[in-house]
Design an enzyme around this catalytic site. Structure first.
Site, PDB file in Angstrom:
ATOM      1  N   GLY A  63      50.130 -26.489 -84.010  1.00 24.27           N
ATOM      2  CA  GLY A  63      49.304 -26.023 -85.136  1.00 24.27           C
ATOM      3  C   GLY A  63      48.268 -25.021 -84.652  1.00 24.27           C
ATOM      4  N   ARG A 105      41.812 -13.723 -75.690  1.00 20.32           N
ATOM      5  CA  ARG A 105      41.012 -12.579 -75.217  1.00 20.32           C
ATOM      6  C   ARG A 105      40.385 -12.875 -73.857  1.00 20.32           C
ATOM      7  NH1 ARG A 105      35.553 -11.867 -75.421  1.00 20.32           N
ATOM      8  NH2 ARG A 105      34.741  -9.732 -75.496  1.00 20.32           N
ATOM      9  N   ARG A 160      56.443 -24.579 -83.845  1.00 19.65           N
ATOM     10  CA  ARG A 160      56.849 -25.874 -83.285  1.00 19.65           C
ATOM     11  C   ARG A 160      58.316 -25.685 -82.917  1.00 19.65           C
ATOM     12  NH1 ARG A 160      52.248 -29.025 -84.485  1.00 19.65           N
ATOM     13  NH2 ARG A 160      51.402 -28.595 -86.538  1.00 19.65           N
ATOM     14  N   ASP A 195      48.500 -31.898 -77.580  1.00 25.62           N
ATOM     15  CA  ASP A 195      49.154 -32.730 -76.564  1.00 25.62           C
ATOM     16  C   ASP A 195      50.642 -32.409 -76.412  1.00 25.62           C
ATOM     17  OD1 ASP A 195      49.552 -33.793 -79.075  1.00 25.62           O
ATOM     18  OD2 ASP A 195      49.433 -35.881 -78.437  1.00 25.62           O
ATOM     19  N   THR A 204      43.124 -27.323 -81.043  1.00 28.79           N
ATOM     20  CA  THR A 204      43.602 -27.990 -82.254  1.00 28.79           C
ATOM     21  C   THR A 204      42.401 -28.379 -83.097  1.00 28.79           C
ATOM     22  OG1 THR A 204      44.531 -30.053 -83.147  1.00 28.79           O
ATOM     23  CG2 THR A 204      43.904 -30.101 -80.836  1.00 28.79           C
ATOM     24  N   ASP A 260      42.132 -30.880 -84.749  1.00 29.35           N
ATOM     25  CA  ASP A 260      42.042 -32.346 -84.881  1.00 29.35           C
ATOM     26  C   ASP A 260      41.048 -33.006 -83.923  1.00 29.35           C
ATOM     27  OD1 ASP A 260      44.106 -31.924 -86.658  1.00 29.35           O
ATOM     28  OD2 ASP A 260      45.683 -32.623 -85.313  1.00 29.35           O
ATOM     29  N   ASP A 278      41.724 -34.299 -81.088  1.00 31.62           N
ATOM     30  CA  ASP A 278      42.400 -35.575 -80.828  1.00 31.62           C
ATOM     31  C   ASP A 278      42.959 -35.667 -79.410  1.00 31.62           C
ATOM     32  OD1 ASP A 278      44.393 -33.678 -81.085  1.00 31.62           O
ATOM     33  OD2 ASP A 278      45.720 -34.938 -82.266  1.00 31.62           O
ATOM     34  N   ARG A 307      30.616 -36.970-111.695  1.00 32.97           N
ATOM     35  CA  ARG A 307      31.971 -37.305-111.257  1.00 32.97           C
ATOM     36  C   ARG A 307      32.004 -37.729-109.789  1.00 32.97           C
ATOM     37  NH1 ARG A 307      35.301 -32.099-113.451  1.00 32.97           N
ATOM     38  NH2 ARG A 307      35.730 -32.871-115.533  1.00 32.97           N
ATOM     39  N   ARG A 354      45.676 -35.404 -88.626  1.00 31.80           N
ATOM     40  CA  ARG A 354      46.775 -36.259 -88.164  1.00 31.80           C
ATOM     41  C   ARG A 354      46.288 -37.703 -88.030  1.00 31.80           C
ATOM     42  NH1 ARG A 354      51.559 -33.965 -85.983  1.00 31.80           N
ATOM     43  NH2 ARG A 354      50.575 -31.992 -85.503  1.00 31.80           N
ATOM     44  N   ALA A 383      28.451 -37.835 -98.010  1.00 27.49           N
ATOM     45  CA  ALA A 383      29.464 -38.571 -98.778  1.00 27.49           C
ATOM     46  C   ALA A 383      29.126 -40.059 -98.808  1.00 27.49           C
ATOM     47  CB  ALA A 383      30.840 -38.347 -98.144  1.00 27.49           C
ATOM     48  N   LYS A 399      22.857 -42.718-109.857  1.00 29.49           N
ATOM     49  CA  LYS A 399      23.512 -41.658-109.056  1.00 29.49           C
ATOM     50  C   LYS A 399      24.576 -40.958-109.903  1.00 29.49           C
ATOM     51  CE  LYS A 399      25.908 -41.034-104.599  1.00 29.49           C
ATOM     52  NZ  LYS A 399      25.129 -39.889-104.134  1.00 29.49           N
ATOM     53  N   GLU A 449      43.857 -37.698 -93.653  1.00 28.84           N
ATOM     54  CA  GLU A 449      45.269 -37.733 -94.056  1.00 28.84           C
ATOM     55  C   GLU A 449      46.042 -38.838 -93.342  1.00 28.84           C
ATOM     56  OE1 GLU A 449      47.497 -34.282 -92.852  1.00 28.84           O
ATOM     57  OE2 GLU A 449      46.812 -34.393 -90.775  1.00 28.84           O
TER      58      GLU A 449
HETATM   59  P1  ADP Z   1      50.558 -29.748 -80.526  1.00 28.61           P
HETATM   60  O1  ADP Z   1      50.656 -28.990 -79.265  1.00 28.61           O
HETATM   61  O2  ADP Z   1      49.538 -29.198 -81.460  1.00 28.61           O
HETATM   62  O3  ADP Z   1      50.423 -31.245 -80.301  1.00 28.61           O
HETATM   63  P2  ADP Z   1      53.352 -30.160 -81.196  1.00 28.61           P
HETATM   64  O4  ADP Z   1      53.336 -31.632 -80.969  1.00 28.61           O
HETATM   65  O5  ADP Z   1      54.135 -29.633 -82.359  1.00 28.61           O
HETATM   66  O6  ADP Z   1      51.898 -29.532 -81.354  1.00 28.61           O
HETATM   67  O7  ADP Z   1      53.907 -29.487 -79.858  1.00 28.61           O
HETATM   68  C1  ADP Z   1      54.017 -28.090 -79.731  1.00 28.61           C
HETATM   69  C2  ADP Z   1      55.296 -27.745 -79.017  1.00 28.61           C
HETATM   70  O8  ADP Z   1      55.235 -28.270 -77.685  1.00 28.61           O
HETATM   71  C3  ADP Z   1      56.574 -28.336 -79.595  1.00 28.61           C
HETATM   72  O9  ADP Z   1      57.068 -27.573 -80.653  1.00 28.61           O
HETATM   73  C4  ADP Z   1      57.509 -28.280 -78.404  1.00 28.61           C
HETATM   74  O10 ADP Z   1      58.028 -26.985 -78.227  1.00 28.61           O
HETATM   75  C5  ADP Z   1      56.552 -28.593 -77.244  1.00 28.61           C
HETATM   76  N1  ADP Z   1      56.634 -30.030 -76.945  1.00 28.61           N
HETATM   77  C6  ADP Z   1      56.166 -31.054 -77.671  1.00 28.61           C
HETATM   78  N2  ADP Z   1      56.452 -32.239 -77.107  1.00 28.61           N
HETATM   79  C7  ADP Z   1      57.129 -31.969 -75.975  1.00 28.61           C
HETATM   80  C8  ADP Z   1      57.730 -32.763 -74.958  1.00 28.61           C
HETATM   81  N3  ADP Z   1      57.687 -34.090 -74.988  1.00 28.61           N
HETATM   82  N4  ADP Z   1      58.336 -32.124 -73.938  1.00 28.61           N
HETATM   83  C9  ADP Z   1      58.384 -30.771 -73.897  1.00 28.61           C
HETATM   84  N5  ADP Z   1      57.853 -29.967 -74.836  1.00 28.61           N
HETATM   85  C10 ADP Z   1      57.240 -30.538 -75.863  1.00 28.61           C
HETATM   86  O1  F6P Z   2      47.536 -30.669 -85.529  1.00 25.73           O
HETATM   87  C1  F6P Z   2      46.955 -29.806 -86.455  1.00 25.73           C
HETATM   88  C2  F6P Z   2      47.438 -30.143 -87.844  1.00 25.73           C
HETATM   89  O2  F6P Z   2      46.841 -29.229 -88.738  1.00 25.73           O
HETATM   90  C3  F6P Z   2      47.183 -31.577 -88.308  1.00 25.73           C
HETATM   91  O3  F6P Z   2      45.853 -31.763 -88.723  1.00 25.73           O
HETATM   92  C4  F6P Z   2      48.188 -31.713 -89.414  1.00 25.73           C
HETATM   93  O4  F6P Z   2      48.562 -33.058 -89.618  1.00 25.73           O
HETATM   94  C5  F6P Z   2      49.355 -30.907 -88.906  1.00 25.73           C
HETATM   95  O5  F6P Z   2      48.840 -29.998 -87.936  1.00 25.73           O
HETATM   96  C6  F6P Z   2      50.084 -30.129 -89.970  1.00 25.73           C
HETATM   97  O6  F6P Z   2      51.193 -29.552 -89.409  1.00 25.73           O
HETATM   98  P1  F6P Z   2      52.025 -28.367 -90.076  1.00 25.73           P
HETATM   99  O7  F6P Z   2      51.253 -27.114 -89.868  1.00 25.73           O
HETATM  100  O8  F6P Z   2      53.300 -28.382 -89.330  1.00 25.73           O
HETATM  101  O9  F6P Z   2      52.163 -28.696 -91.531  1.00 25.73           O
END
Ligand code: ADP
Ligand code: F6P
Length: 358
Positions: free
Chosen positions: A14, A24, A75, A106, A128, A130, A132, A165, A174, A189, A216, A225
């Site tokens: 993402g 850059r 992805r 990750d 990211t 997130d 996370d 409201r 995620r 909130a 209020k 989500e």
């Molecule tokens: P993020 O990096 O944001 O967690 P993804 O989980 O979609 O997003 O991973 C990004 C890309 O990294 C994937 O589309 C894939 O090409 C590569 N990738 C993900 N998991 C693995 C894995 N276990 N081994 C090798 N490449 C991976």
């Molecule tokens: O990891 C970033 C993120 O935006 C998450 O917050 C969300 O769940 C996911 O990616 C959405 O993925 P996609 O862009 O594939 O719909």
């Protein structure tokens, strides 16, 4: 000084505001050190399909303030296959790419470590929205996404107040509730609903009822989500309907979704991206690889990717047999401390949101 003659940069998973600032920084620092730079288009699929562009210092002019990623993102399931990996390595050889800086989450780092294991030294930069990734206190994009979210919630507050409201807002993240939690606190909130802390629906409804009696007019609830019902449905929309039916408070539901992944990056994201990008190049020039650049206690530090991924699985309760093999007792204790600290931080903020929304 340079061990590398040419490095590749890619953005994967993402997208996140601040990726361009990181691109850059990596490009400018590398070129300044006499290292050639190649941009790989569309994440790991660009490596497989051989889509690259040559960089000069001007290629990255005026991108620091732009959202998205000029290198595009993807992805790419094929990269996880043996055939895909083989094509990716061939592209590196064809272009004489000696090392790669991979920006993403990750999943991207799992790919990065595969590349290092196949002889292409790779370093990850956490990008990211997130926030996370357990090894780092901060991921590039988090602050911008939160600010966009906050601005939109503030707009909802205005109209909620006018119309007496409630608005339930679902935000991305995620399985990580930090965007929801922090923006709930900052927008005043009545509650944040996040995957990390059990939610007491009865308590919220009772509290909102009391607040209604006390006069209020407007109510905001921010739901991550990642919070699902027992049968796997997203909870935010369901909660909104329940508030209306049980309390008689008119309630609307809004899903912000991808909109908060776009837009110009905040100062925090540009600043961190620049520091991390420079650090990644310095590490490569020192002959280091298989690292992820992290922020810990406001310092930019490097961590072994395998350690970072294992710590992440530990925090997310996803450790499989053998995942901790190869780590000494001290490293495992440090991972446990990281996980605990992260949990405690989230619980503390959650408590404060509760304490300040009565
Ligand atoms: P993020 O990096 O944001 O967690 P993804 O989980 O979609 O997003 O991973 C990004 C890309 O990294 C994937 O589309 C894939 O090409 C590569 N990738 C993900 N998991 C693995 C894995 N276990 N081994 C090798 N490449 C991976
Ligand atoms: O990891 C970033 C993120 O935006 C998450 O917050 C969300 O769940 C996911 O990616 C959405 O993925 P996609 O862009 O594939 O719909």
């Amino acid at each position: 000084m340079a061990k590398f003659r040419k490095i590749g940069i890619l953005t994967s998973g993402g997208d996140a505001p601040g990726m361009n600032a990181a691109i850059r920084a990596v490009a400018r620092k590398a070129l300044d050190e006499g290292v050639e730079v190649v941009g790989i288009l569309g994440g790991y699929s660009g490596l497989i399909k051989d889509k690259t562009i040559d960089f000069n210092p001007r290629t990255v002019s005026n991108i620091i303030s732009r959202g998205g990623t000029v290198l595009y993102s993807d992805r790419c399931p094929e990269f996880k296959t043996e055939a895909g990996m083989k094509k990716a390595i061939e592209t590196c050889y064809r272009h004489e790419i000696d090392a790669i800086v991979a920006m993403g989450g990750d999943g991207t780092f799992r790919g990065a470590t595969d590349l290092t294991n196949r002889g292409i030294p790779t370093i990850g930069i956490p990008c990211t929205i997130d926030n996370d990734i357990t090894a780092t206190d901060y991921t590039i994009g988090f602050d911008s996404a939160m600010n966009t979210t906050l601005n939109m919630i503030d707009c909802l507050r205005d109209t909620c107040e006018s119309h007496k409201r409630c608005n339930v807002v679902e935000v991305m993240g995620r399985d990580c509730g930090q965007i929801a939690l922090y923006t709930a606190m900052a927008s005043g909130a009545v509650a944040a609903v996040i995957p990390e802390v059990p939610f007491d629906e009865g308590e919220l409804l009772a509290r909102m009822k009391q607040l209604l009696v006390a006069g209020k007019r407007s109510y905001l609830v921010v739901v991550s989500e990642g919070v699902l019902t027992a049968d796997g449905k997203k909870y935010g929309e369901i909660l909104s309907k329940k508030i209306e039916s049980d309390l008689g408070i008119e309630s609307r539901f809004a899903r912000f979704a991808h909109v908060v992944r776009g837009g110009s990056p905040s100062l925090r994201d540009r600043f961190t991206a620049t520091r991390m990008g420079v650090c990644a190049v310095e590490c490569l020039l020192e002959g280091k690889s298989n690292l992820v650049i992290c922020e810990r206690d406001s310092k930019i530090v490097e961590m072994d990717i395998n350690y970072a991924l294992a710590a992440d699985r530990m925090y997310k309760n996803r450790l499989k047999d053998g995942d901790l093999d190869g780590f000494d007792a001290e490293s495992i204790e440090r991972m446990k401390a990281l996980s605990l600290q992260r949990k405690e931080n989230i619980e503390t903020v959650y408590r404060v949101v509760g304490e300040t929304s009565k």
